[in-house]
Design an enzyme around this catalytic site. Structure first.
Site, PDB file in Angstrom:
ATOM      1  N   HIS A 120      43.909  42.832  41.168  1.00 43.82           N
ATOM      2  CA  HIS A 120      44.144  41.405  41.396  1.00 43.82           C
ATOM      3  C   HIS A 120      43.064  40.842  42.303  1.00 43.82           C
ATOM      4  CE1 HIS A 120      46.342  41.732  45.487  1.00 43.82           C
ATOM      5  NE2 HIS A 120      45.800  42.903  45.233  1.00 43.82           N
ATOM      6  N   HIS A 149      51.189  34.165  42.633  1.00 40.09           N
ATOM      7  CA  HIS A 149      50.114  35.152  42.497  1.00 40.09           C
ATOM      8  C   HIS A 149      50.323  35.964  41.227  1.00 40.09           C
ATOM      9  CE1 HIS A 149      46.798  37.525  43.976  1.00 40.09           C
ATOM     10  NE2 HIS A 149      47.489  38.642  43.825  1.00 40.09           N
ATOM     11  N   CYS A 180      43.090  34.538  41.424  1.00 43.46           N
ATOM     12  CA  CYS A 180      43.956  35.496  40.729  1.00 43.46           C
ATOM     13  C   CYS A 180      44.159  35.158  39.250  1.00 43.46           C
ATOM     14  CB  CYS A 180      45.291  35.657  41.457  1.00 43.46           C
ATOM     15  SG  CYS A 180      46.322  34.181  41.535  1.00 43.46           S
TER      16      CYS A 180
END
Length: 163
Positions: free
Chosen positions: A137, A125, A74
């Site tokens: 993402h 994240h 990510c």
């Protein structure tokens, strides 16, 4: 005669070996073509370039610790997109990226804003807001890079504007 034959075979093996090494060592950034990432000058142009490049990564693999252009985690995705489309160097990890830019309200998001999940001060994240209630993402190793809609089920804890 046998020595000459062995020498020729050895030279052939070396040739194949070094050819293989030169193919393996092709710079990863060479896959980003100038026509894919246009030179952006205004903040809006940079944000649009970031969204465009982020969307082009959809479908690529998720690999922990990878920073592209063939696979990402990510924060590697965010770092890669900002460096190549926004001409902005960001830190490598999600924990460092959350400290860059200014905090923005979730109801005032602009294209290119960073979205963070987990703790607002130590997130787990990160993704890139691409407009229209959607974000890109590197989701998980089994899902790869995805474009998704913001939902109450998986709602960010923080947003940052870098540009």
């Amino acid at each position: 005669m046998s020595f000459k034959r062995s020498l020729v075979k050895f030279a052939a093996v070396l040739s194949v070996f070094f050819t293989g090494i030169s193919v393996i060592n092709v710079p990863m950034s060479s896959s980003v073509h100038a026509d894919e990432v246009q030179a952006a000058t205004t903040k809006t142009e940079k944000r649009n370039a970031i969204v465009k490049l982020a969307k082009k990564q959809v479908g690529k693999r998720y690999v922990f610790g990878a920073t592209g252009p063939y696979a990402f985690d990510c924060s590697g995705l965010v770092q890669y997109v900002y460096k190549n489309a926004g001409k902005k160097v960001l830190p490598r990890t999600t924990y460092q990226q959350v400290n860059v830019g200014k905090r923005v309200s979730m109801n005032k998001l602009k294209k290119g804003d960073l979205l963070f999940w987990g703790s607002a001060s130590a997130p787990s994240h990160v993704g890139i807001y691409v407009g229209g209630g959607k974000y890109v993402h590197a989701a998980t190793p089994s899902q790869g890079v995805r474009k998704q809609t913001l939902s109450a089920y998986f709602y960010p804890s923080a947003a940052k504007r870098v540009l």
